[in-house]
Motif scaffolding. Structure first.
Motif, PDB file in Angstrom:
ATOM      1  N   GLY A  16       0.673  -0.678   0.218  1.00 52.29           N
ATOM      2  CA  GLY A  16      -0.233  -0.158  -0.026  1.00 52.29           C
ATOM      3  C   GLY A  16       0.569   0.758   0.206  1.00 52.29           C
ATOM      4  N   VAL A  17       1.373   1.011   1.097  1.00 48.96           N
ATOM      5  CA  VAL A  17       2.666   2.480   0.876  1.00 48.96           C
ATOM      6  C   VAL A  17       3.151   2.194  -0.388  1.00 48.96           C
ATOM      7  CG1 VAL A  17       4.573   3.376   2.077  1.00 48.96           C
ATOM      8  CG2 VAL A  17       3.242   2.872   3.716  1.00 48.96           C
ATOM      9  N   ALA A  18       3.957   1.427  -1.509  1.00 47.65           N
ATOM     10  CA  ALA A  18       4.661   1.776  -2.908  1.00 47.65           C
ATOM     11  C   ALA A  18       3.524   1.951  -3.426  1.00 47.65           C
ATOM     12  CB  ALA A  18       4.649  -0.117  -2.965  1.00 47.65           C
ATOM     13  N   ALA A  19       2.780   1.719  -3.274  1.00 43.75           N
ATOM     14  CA  ALA A  19       1.103   2.177  -4.366  1.00 43.75           C
ATOM     15  C   ALA A  19       0.916   3.684  -4.209  1.00 43.75           C
ATOM     16  CB  ALA A  19       0.105   1.226  -4.227  1.00 43.75           C
ATOM     17  N   LEU A  20       0.849   4.090  -3.247  1.00 43.15           N
ATOM     18  CA  LEU A  20       0.772   5.406  -2.182  1.00 43.15           C
ATOM     19  C   LEU A  20       1.590   6.922  -2.898  1.00 43.15           C
ATOM     20  CD1 LEU A  20      -1.279   5.159   0.745  1.00 43.15           C
ATOM     21  CD2 LEU A  20      -1.496   6.054  -1.400  1.00 43.15           C
ATOM     22  N   LEU A  21       3.060   6.217  -3.141  1.00 45.42           N
ATOM     23  CA  LEU A  21       4.642   6.373  -3.293  1.00 45.42           C
ATOM     24  C   LEU A  21       4.400   6.420  -5.049  1.00 45.42           C
ATOM     25  CD1 LEU A  21       7.124   7.616  -2.848  1.00 45.42           C
ATOM     26  CD2 LEU A  21       8.271   4.670  -2.827  1.00 45.42           C
ATOM     27  N   ARG A  64      14.309   3.407   2.710  1.00 46.44           N
ATOM     28  CA  ARG A  64      14.351   2.535   4.423  1.00 46.44           C
ATOM     29  C   ARG A  64      12.900   1.590   4.342  1.00 46.44           C
ATOM     30  NH1 ARG A  64      15.328   8.123   4.770  1.00 46.44           N
ATOM     31  NH2 ARG A  64      13.187   8.394   4.480  1.00 46.44           N
ATOM     32  N   ARG A  65      11.987   1.229   3.519  1.00 47.06           N
ATOM     33  CA  ARG A  65      10.802   0.989   3.226  1.00 47.06           C
ATOM     34  C   ARG A  65      11.318  -0.454   3.182  1.00 47.06           C
ATOM     35  NH1 ARG A  65       6.607   1.606   6.380  1.00 47.06           N
ATOM     36  NH2 ARG A  65       6.146   0.188   4.810  1.00 47.06           N
ATOM     37  N   VAL A  66      12.298  -0.915   1.849  1.00 44.89           N
ATOM     38  CA  VAL A  66      12.646  -1.540   1.395  1.00 44.89           C
ATOM     39  C   VAL A  66      13.256  -2.306   2.484  1.00 44.89           C
ATOM     40  CG1 VAL A  66      13.917  -3.293  -0.366  1.00 44.89           C
ATOM     41  CG2 VAL A  66      12.694  -1.946  -0.881  1.00 44.89           C
ATOM     42  N   ALA A  67      14.349  -1.496   3.100  1.00 43.88           N
ATOM     43  CA  ALA A  67      14.561  -1.965   4.438  1.00 43.88           C
ATOM     44  C   ALA A  67      14.154  -2.634   5.606  1.00 43.88           C
ATOM     45  CB  ALA A  67      16.692  -1.180   4.313  1.00 43.88           C
ATOM     46  N   LEU A  68      13.357  -2.244   5.903  1.00 44.21           N
ATOM     47  CA  LEU A  68      12.233  -2.941   6.986  1.00 44.21           C
ATOM     48  C   LEU A  68      11.718  -3.180   6.677  1.00 44.21           C
ATOM     49  CD1 LEU A  68      10.695  -1.729   9.455  1.00 44.21           C
ATOM     50  CD2 LEU A  68       8.302  -0.555   7.618  1.00 44.21           C
ATOM     51  N   LEU A 153       8.811  -9.420  -4.070  1.00 45.78           N
ATOM     52  CA  LEU A 153       9.093  -9.470  -5.615  1.00 45.78           C
ATOM     53  C   LEU A 153       9.639  -8.075  -5.514  1.00 45.78           C
ATOM     54  CD1 LEU A 153       9.703 -10.409  -8.411  1.00 45.78           C
ATOM     55  CD2 LEU A 153       7.223 -10.385  -8.321  1.00 45.78           C
ATOM     56  N   GLU A 154       8.421  -6.914  -5.221  1.00 44.78           N
ATOM     57  CA  GLU A 154       8.688  -5.579  -5.025  1.00 44.78           C
ATOM     58  C   GLU A 154       9.536  -5.051  -4.372  1.00 44.78           C
ATOM     59  OE1 GLU A 154       7.665  -1.081  -4.765  1.00 44.78           O
ATOM     60  OE2 GLU A 154       8.323  -2.473  -2.487  1.00 44.78           O
ATOM     61  N   ALA A 155      10.007  -5.479  -3.202  1.00 43.99           N
ATOM     62  CA  ALA A 155      11.636  -5.171  -2.162  1.00 43.99           C
ATOM     63  C   ALA A 155      12.263  -5.409  -3.128  1.00 43.99           C
ATOM     64  CB  ALA A 155      11.428  -5.618  -1.247  1.00 43.99           C
ATOM     65  N   ALA A 156      12.363  -6.183  -4.043  1.00 43.62           N
ATOM     66  CA  ALA A 156      13.491  -6.557  -4.996  1.00 43.62           C
ATOM     67  C   ALA A 156      13.623  -6.619  -5.738  1.00 43.62           C
ATOM     68  CB  ALA A 156      13.753  -8.249  -4.897  1.00 43.62           C
TER      69      ALA A 156
END
Length: 388
Positions: A16-21, A64-68, A153-156
């Protein structure tokens, strides 16, 4: 099932955060186009570095989101946007990281919201299928874990797009190191200048004044020697007292430059002498410091003054009765720890001498860490690199 639901919830939050970004990326494209248009005018030169900084902040937020989610940090590798306007524009345009972030921005706009749209029906189907499969039959969930796989997959993809090349990381670290050394060099020069002014002031106001007074008394004694021997003897006695006081002050100035006790007794012996005269019950523990080759004189002097400042602060401000000093040698590092049981609350703005301590240590490429919660205890840990 509970653990699966928790991980699925986190995955949906991540997506969801990825979609907002991704939506913010779409809006930011307009900012980029406006900047490109303004670049044709004088105004655009000032807008471009700010646009690059905004892009870096968005990319940093995504890192930071990916690291989290993954638990693995993605280091940044940017050329600093400092100096004149021309230098900042040139740095923003020539930095490969700018184009890497732009590539991520464009691709993330596509897959950022698309993966969320894929994950939502998977989540709905998973709640139905796994609710029966796990709730009634007691089996392991088979559909809901796919939501976490989509988040993986999104984080990768984001991590791959935002990760700098090894050459860029080395160049960024080198640039950061140069800036750090520039700051520490400026601090060392400032500290050296302040030390020279202090020595000049001590010599001028103390030792020189006493030597002048002594010279005047010797001159008066010479004049009064034939006519009034008793007065001459008294003047000579006063002159001798002045000479003793001048010698005492000279020794104090010399100890401020480089304590002779360091040369005579080594760092551990000098620290034990400090502890004995500090007014506190100080326990000193040393491990391999003065064994074999000694540390360079500059490192020993810095360690001595840091410990002296820390014990003085503890005696004056902390209200502690006990303190502990630990020195250890590990490889090419000299580690120092000073702990007191006082009231704590020490900070750089409290007049505790911590800024001067940091400058002295930074000049030798060392580090200072201060932990001083209100109520205590206060722990000052210092690391000084040196060749043994």
């Amino acid at each position: 099932m509970r653990e699966t639901l928790r991980r699925t919830e986190r995955a949906l939050e991540h997506l969801g955060v990825a979609a907002l970004l991704s939506l913010a990326s779409y809006l930011f494209v307009g900012v980029i186009l406006l900047t490109l248009v303004l670049m044709l005018t004088v105004v655009g030169a000032g807008v471009m570095p700010e646009t690059v900084l905004m892009l870096r902040r968005m990319a940093g937020f995504k890192r930071r989101r990916v690291a989290l989610w993954t638990g693995r940090e993605i280091p940044e590798a940017y050329v600093p946007l400092t100096g004149t306007l021309g230098r900042r524009v040139r740095a923003g345009v020539t930095d490969p990281a700018t184009y890497r972030d732009l590539r991520w921005l464009g691709l993330h706009f596509v897959y950022g919201w698309l993966l969320l749209y894929v994950a939502l029906p998977v989540f709905i189907v998973g709640m139905l299928v796994d609710g029966v499969w796990c709730g009634l039959l007691g089996r392991r969930a088979v559909v809901l874990p796919l939501v976490a796989r989509i988040a993986d997959l999104e984080a990768a993809w984001s991590g791959a797009l935002l990760r700098a090349s090894p050459e860029a990381e080395r160049a960024a670290r080198l640039t950061e190191r140069v800036e750090e050394l520039t700051v520490t060099r400026a601090g060392a020069v400032a500290a050296h200048g302040a030390e020279l002014r202090r020595i000049e002031r001590d010599l001028h106001d103390g030792t020189q004044a006493r030597l002048v007074a002594m010279s005047m008394r010797v001159g008066l004694a010479r004049r009064a020697f034939d006519k009034d021997p008793e007065t001459a003897r008294q003047l000579l006695a006063d002159a001798q007292d002045q000479a003793d006081e001048a010698l005492t002050e000279l020794r104090h100035v010399v100890r401020g430059i480089h304590p002779p006790i360091l040369t005579d007794r080594g760092l551990v012996g000098a620290v034990r002498a400090l502890a004995a005269s500090s007014g506190l019950d100080v326990a000193v523990r040393a491990e391999g410091v003065d064994e074999g080759a000694r540390a360079p004189a500059a490192v020993e002097a810095a360690a001595y003054f840091v410990i002296a400042e820390a014990l003085t602060n503890a005696a004056k401000h902390s209200g502690a009765r006990k303190a502990a000093v630990e020195l250890s040698r590990t490889g090419g590092m000299l580690r120092i720890s000073v702990c007191d049981e006082g009231r704590g609350g020490a900070d750089d703005s409290g007049g505790s001498g911590l800024p001067g301590m940091r400058r002295r240590v930074a000049a030798l490429d060392g580090t200072v860490e201060v932990v001083s919660p209100v109520g205590g205890p206060t722990v000052i840990e210092v690391e000084l690199p040196c060749a043994w």
